[in-house]
Motif scaffolding. Structure first.
Motif, short mmCIF file in Angstrom:
data_model
loop_
_atom_site.label_atom_id
_atom_site.label_comp_id
_atom_site.label_asym_id
_atom_site.label_seq_id
_atom_site.Cartn_x
_atom_site.Cartn_y
_atom_site.Cartn_z
N GLU A 126 0.34 -4.11 -10.79
CA GLU A 126 0.99 -5.37 -10.41
C GLU A 126 1.23 -6.28 -11.61
O GLU A 126 0.44 -6.31 -12.56
CB GLU A 126 0.14 -6.10 -9.37
CG GLU A 126 0.18 -5.44 -8.00
CD GLU A 126 -0.57 -6.21 -6.93
OE1 GLU A 126 -0.25 -6.01 -5.75
OE2 GLU A 126 -1.46 -7.02 -7.27
N ALA A 127 2.33 -7.05 -11.50
CA ALA A 127 2.59 -8.14 -12.44
C ALA A 127 1.92 -9.42 -11.96
O ALA A 127 1.54 -10.27 -12.76
CB ALA A 127 4.10 -8.35 -12.58
N ALA A 128 1.80 -9.56 -10.64
CA ALA A 128 1.11 -10.68 -9.99
C ALA A 128 0.67 -10.18 -8.62
O ALA A 128 1.09 -9.10 -8.18
CB ALA A 128 2.03 -11.90 -9.85
N ARG A 129 -0.17 -10.92 -7.93
CA ARG A 129 -0.70 -10.47 -6.66
C ARG A 129 0.43 -10.15 -5.68
O ARG A 129 1.23 -11.03 -5.33
CB ARG A 129 -1.62 -11.55 -6.07
CG ARG A 129 -2.35 -11.14 -4.79
CD ARG A 129 -3.32 -9.99 -5.02
NE ARG A 129 -4.38 -10.35 -5.93
CZ ARG A 129 -5.54 -10.89 -5.58
NH1 ARG A 129 -5.79 -11.16 -4.30
NH2 ARG A 129 -6.45 -11.17 -6.50
N GLY A 130 0.52 -8.89 -5.28
CA GLY A 130 1.55 -8.47 -4.34
C GLY A 130 2.90 -8.19 -4.96
O GLY A 130 3.83 -7.80 -4.25
N ILE A 131 3.04 -8.32 -6.27
CA ILE A 131 4.29 -8.08 -6.97
C ILE A 131 4.10 -6.91 -7.93
O ILE A 131 3.36 -7.02 -8.91
CB ILE A 131 4.75 -9.33 -7.76
CG1 ILE A 131 4.79 -10.56 -6.85
CG2 ILE A 131 6.10 -9.07 -8.43
CD1 ILE A 131 5.76 -10.47 -5.71
N LYS A 132 4.75 -5.78 -7.65
CA LYS A 132 4.56 -4.60 -8.48
C LYS A 132 5.38 -4.69 -9.77
O LYS A 132 6.45 -5.31 -9.81
CB LYS A 132 4.95 -3.34 -7.71
CG LYS A 132 4.21 -3.14 -6.39
CD LYS A 132 2.69 -3.26 -6.50
CE LYS A 132 2.01 -2.98 -5.18
NZ LYS A 132 0.62 -3.42 -5.12
#
Length: 206
Positions: A182-188
């Motif tokens: 992930e790049a951020a929580r919930g963002i792949k």
């Protein structure tokens, strides 16, 4: 045998496209409201429609009621029970299922494989008290017996940097990753997705 790859915690259509392009065999959708990556059935339906043929859609549930699970199953191919569900509760599932086990001290995986004998596989994850999964922590892979009667899906703190070692040491049927790509929580992150699957597939067969 080739190790399969499951990408979990998908929340966006573009991330489904990126995971499929990276070569994912299965995509995981979190239906437990306690997760930051949780989906409701409507959001699940939209994302599931994006998944192409021959990629398995997996719904993750944590001690949830049968009616809610049934509402979600038209959009799924496989159920992942990730809580403290009993074997009896799992057997009521309207789809094929896998059982997640947290690697707490003293767990008997042979006994669990017998108790959950109808499971298609056992998913082994790190243990943290009060947290059903998604800890980002790695457990001691040497605790997994080589002769376990069920296929193993290895989870817990996997990243592009350590998944190659994990596959070499454990030789699991599949690996499962969420936060590690992930790049951020919930963002792949598409670059991390490709790096992860490449490191799995680089493992020489023996």
């Amino acid at each position: 045998m080739r190790t399969r790859v499951k990408i979990c915690g998908l929340t966006r259509e573009e991330d489904i496209d990126a995971a499929v392009a990276a070569g994912a065999d299965a995509l995981g959708f979190v239906l437990w409201p306690g997760s930051a990556r949780a989906l409701d059935p409507g959001h699940l339906a939209r994302l599931a429609a994006r998944v192409p043929a021959f990629v398995t859609r997996v719904g993750l549930f944590v001690d949830q009621d049968d009616e809610f699970i049934r509402r979600c199953t038209p959009y799924l191919d496989l159920i992942q029970f990730h809580g403290d569900e009993s074997p009896e509760a799992c057997r009521r599932a309207p789809l094929a299922w896998v059982k997640a086990l947290r690697m707490r001290e003293g767990i008997d995986l042979h006994a669990a494989a017998e108790a959950y004998r109808e499971a298609r596989a056992l998913l082994l994850d790190a243990y943290r008290p009060g947290v059903p999964g998604g800890t980002g922590e790695v457990f001691d892979w040497s605790r997994i017996p080589a002769n376990l009667a069920k296929p193993v899906i290895l989870a817990g703190g996997l990243t592009p940097d350590n998944v190659g070692e994990a596959v070499r040491r454990v030789r699991p049927f599949a690996v499962d990753v969420s936060g590690g790509v992930e790049a951020a929580r919930g963002i792949k992150d598409p670059a991390k997705l490709h790096a992860f699957t490449e490191h799995v597939n680089l493992i020489p067969e023996s």
